[in-house]
Scaffold this motif. Sequence first.
Motif, PDB file in Angstrom:
ATOM      1  N   UNK C 159       0.837  -1.197   0.000  1.00 12.43           N
ATOM      2  CA  UNK C 159       0.000   0.000   0.000  1.00 12.43           C
ATOM      3  C   UNK C 159       0.880   1.258   0.000  1.00 12.43           C
ATOM      4  N   UNK C 160       1.939   1.258   0.834  1.00 12.47           N
ATOM      5  CA  UNK C 160       2.833   2.416   0.870  1.00 12.47           C
ATOM      6  C   UNK C 160       3.458   2.652  -0.489  1.00 12.47           C
ATOM      7  N   UNK C 161       3.876   1.543  -1.123  1.00 14.57           N
ATOM      8  CA  UNK C 161       4.446   1.667  -2.455  1.00 14.57           C
ATOM      9  C   UNK C 161       3.475   2.308  -3.423  1.00 14.57           C
ATOM     10  N   UNK C 162       2.225   1.881  -3.330  1.00 15.98           N
ATOM     11  CA  UNK C 162       1.193   2.422  -4.205  1.00 15.98           C
ATOM     12  C   UNK C 162       1.027   3.924  -3.972  1.00 15.98           C
ATOM     13  N   UNK C 163       1.011   4.315  -2.695  1.00 12.49           N
ATOM     14  CA  UNK C 163       0.819   5.732  -2.372  1.00 12.49           C
ATOM     15  C   UNK C 163       2.025   6.549  -2.829  1.00 12.49           C
ATOM     16  N   UNK C 164       3.219   5.973  -2.660  1.00 12.87           N
ATOM     17  CA  UNK C 164       4.409   6.725  -3.048  1.00 12.87           C
ATOM     18  C   UNK C 164       4.478   6.942  -4.551  1.00 12.87           C
ATOM     19  N   UNK C 165       3.892   6.016  -5.298  1.00 11.42           N
ATOM     20  CA  UNK C 165       3.868   6.199  -6.752  1.00 11.42           C
ATOM     21  C   UNK C 165       2.743   7.128  -7.192  1.00 11.42           C
ATOM     22  N   UNK C 166       2.124   7.804  -6.244  1.00 12.80           N
ATOM     23  CA  UNK C 166       1.108   8.778  -6.616  1.00 12.80           C
ATOM     24  C   UNK C 166      -0.298   8.209  -6.624  1.00 12.80           C
ATOM     25  N   UNK C 167      -0.454   7.001  -6.063  1.00 12.53           N
ATOM     26  CA  UNK C 167      -1.798   6.426  -5.953  1.00 12.53           C
ATOM     27  C   UNK C 167      -2.520   6.979  -4.745  1.00 12.53           C
ATOM     28  N   UNK C 168      -3.733   6.497  -4.559  1.00 13.81           N
ATOM     29  CA  UNK C 168      -4.501   6.903  -3.390  1.00 13.81           C
ATOM     30  C   UNK C 168      -5.347   5.718  -2.968  1.00 13.81           C
ATOM     31  N   UNK C 169      -5.807   5.752  -1.729  1.00 12.50           N
ATOM     32  CA  UNK C 169      -6.603   4.621  -1.246  1.00 12.50           C
ATOM     33  C   UNK C 169      -7.657   5.098  -0.268  1.00 12.50           C
TER      34      UNK C 169
END
Lengths: 218, 242, 205
Positions: C159-169
Motif C-alpha cells: 500500500x505504501x508503495x502504491x501511495x508513493x507512486x502517486x496512488x490513493x486509497x
Amino acid sequence: MIALLLRDLRLATRAGGGFGLGLAFFLIVTVLVPFGVGPEGGTLARIAPGILWVGALLASLLSLDRIFALDHEDGSLDLLATAPIPLESVVAVKALAHWLTTGLPLTLAAPMLAVLLNLPGPGFFWLTVSLALGTPALSYIGAFGAALTVGLKRGGLLMSLLVLPLYIPTLIYGADCARRGAAALAAGTPLLMLVAITLGAVAILPFAAAAAIRVNLR
Amino acid sequence: MSIWEYANPRKFMQTSAWALPWVAGLAVVTLLTGLVWGFFFTVDDYRQGATVKILFVHVPAALMAVNSWLMMLVCSLIWLIRRHHVSALAAKAAAPVGVTMTLIALFTGAIWGQPMWGTWWAWDPRLTSFLILFLFYLGYIALWEAIEDPDTAADLTSVLCLVGSIFALLSRYAVNFWNQGLHQGASLSLAPGERMAMAFKLPLYVAMAGFVLLFVTLVLIRTRTEIRARRLRALEARGRMA
Amino acid sequence: MMLELVDISVARGGVPVLEGVTLTLGAGRALIIRGPNGAGKTTMLRTIAGLQPPVSGRIVLPPEGAAYAAHADGLKATLTVAENLRFWADIFGAGDIGPALAAMALAPLRDRMAQNLSAGQKRRLGLARLLVAQRRLWLLDEPTVSLDAASVALFLQVLSGHLQQGGAALIATHISLGLREAEEIDLGAFRATAPRAGAFDGAFA
C-alpha cells in the motif's frame, strides 16, 4: 474478452464445472421417452425431432444459473462490472461460453440419440443444422433470464418460469425445421426464421441482460 | 398542467379517489347493460343456438387480456424512461387483472368450443397464443413477487415486460406458422366478426366498453392499494430510523 | 485530485444510511473510513466504485476510475493462483503477473488451486489483483480481514508503495494500520437522520 471466454470454458470443464451433466441429462431424457410412449418405431420416428429439441432445450436450461450466479456469489461479478470491458460484452461472452459448453455438445450428441429414436434418414441433417443454429438463441435468452434472477437466493425455479415462455418461438421454428426435414419436406423457411431469432437474440439480449445485472448489483 | 402531474402519488391518490366511484358505477351499469342485452335480448344464432352468447364475455375478456399487457408495456416504458413510481405500480396492479382476463378468455373459449367443435381444447393458433400470454403473465407476476426491493423489482419487471413483449409477438407469429405446418388448411377460427349481425354487434360493443371500464376500475383500486403499501413501507423505514 | 465527493447521500435497500458526505482525496494520500457495523462503509465504497448510484450528490473520479476490493475476493476455486491472477490481469490489460505474485508472497503458491488456499492466502491473492488492475485509486473494504501479522505488514508495504507512486486509497477497516499518509474519517458524523416527509422513496412518505 478472450480471457473471460477461456476462463469460463476452463471453469466449465474442470471438476464441478457441470460440463457433461447437461449432456447426460439429454441422454437420459431421450432414453426415458420410449419408456413413456412405447417402443413402436413409427411413433418414435414421428416424435423424434420434437423430443430431441425439447430435450436439448431442457438440458440447456439446467445449466443457465451457472452463467452469472457463481460469479455473483464469489464477488467476481462486482469486479467484472467495475472492469474496463463493458458489461454487455461480459454477458455476450459468457453466453457464448455457455453455448460452447452446452449447446454445441448437445448439437453434436443429438444425431447419435436420434438413432435411438429411429429418426428417418433425411432428418439427421436438418436436426443437426437446426440445433446448431438454434441453440445459441437458447443460451442468449437464458443469459437474460439468469441476469434477471441473479440477485435472488433460490432463483432457479423462477428463472425457468421466466425463460421457458421466451423459448417458445425458438422451439417452434427449430423443431419444425427438424420435423419437416425428417418428413423430406422443404425446411428452409423455419430455418431462416430460426436464424433470425438467433441473430436477434445475440444482438439485443446482451443489452437487456447487462441492464438487469446492473440493477441487481445495486 | 401536464399529464405527468398525476405521476405524483399524492396527486394520483386525490384524483383517483374522486374518479373511482364514477368509473366503478359506470362500469357496473355498462357491464350489466351489455351482458343483459346480450344474454336475454338477442336472438339465438341459427347454427350455434344460445351457445354463441358466451361471446359477450369471451370476446371482451380476450380484448382486455391483450390490452392489459399493452398497458403494462407502456407503464414499464414510462417507468424506465421517466422514473414515475405510480407508473411502475400501475403496471404491477394491472398484471393480476390481465391474467384473470386471460383465464376467463381461455375458460369461456373452452366452454364455447366444446359444443361447437366437440373438444375443450384445440391447438388453434389463437388459443395457443392466449395460453402463451398466460405463461408470460405468470412469469411477470412471479418476478414482482420474488424481489423485495420495490425499485429493483420495478426495474427488472419492466425489462422483462419489454423483452417479453417482443417474444410474445414472435410467439404469436410462430404459432400461426406452426399450426399451419401441422394440419394443412385446418382453420378452427373463433373470429366472430365476419358475418355478425348488428343485433349482436351493438351489445358486444357495450359489453366491451363495460370490460374496459371494469379493468380501469380494478387497476385504479389495485394501484391505490400498492401506493398505500409503499407509503406504509416508507413510514416503517422512517420509524426505524427515528 | 484522485477523488472528490460532494454532498453524497447513499442508501442501502431503499433506506438512506449516509448523507452529506463531502471529502477530497489527493494523490499519495490514504483515507481510513471508520464506523461501526452497518454505518454504511461498504455502501459508500460500492457507490464510489460505480456499482450503485448515489441518492444525491456528486462523485468526481479520474477517467480510469478505481479498483475495488470487496469482502469477497472474486476467486475461482478450481483455478490455480496464477490462473486466477492471470485472468484479472488480462481483463485489466496488465502484462506480467510475476511482480504482483512476488509482492504478496504468492510466488511459491502459484500453481496451487485456489480452493486449497487458506483464508489469509486467498485474501492476499485478492489484494494482488489490485496490483494488476493498474488503477490509481484503490477502494478497499476490510482489506486485512483474516491476514496474519506478517501478511498485514506485507500489505502495508504494498500500500505504501502504491501511495508513493502517486496512488490513493480509501480503506474501510477496524484495525489501526499505522500509515503515515493516512487520515481518518468517521462515518458516524454523516449518519442519515430520519428524513422529512417526502424526502425519500419517491413521494410516498
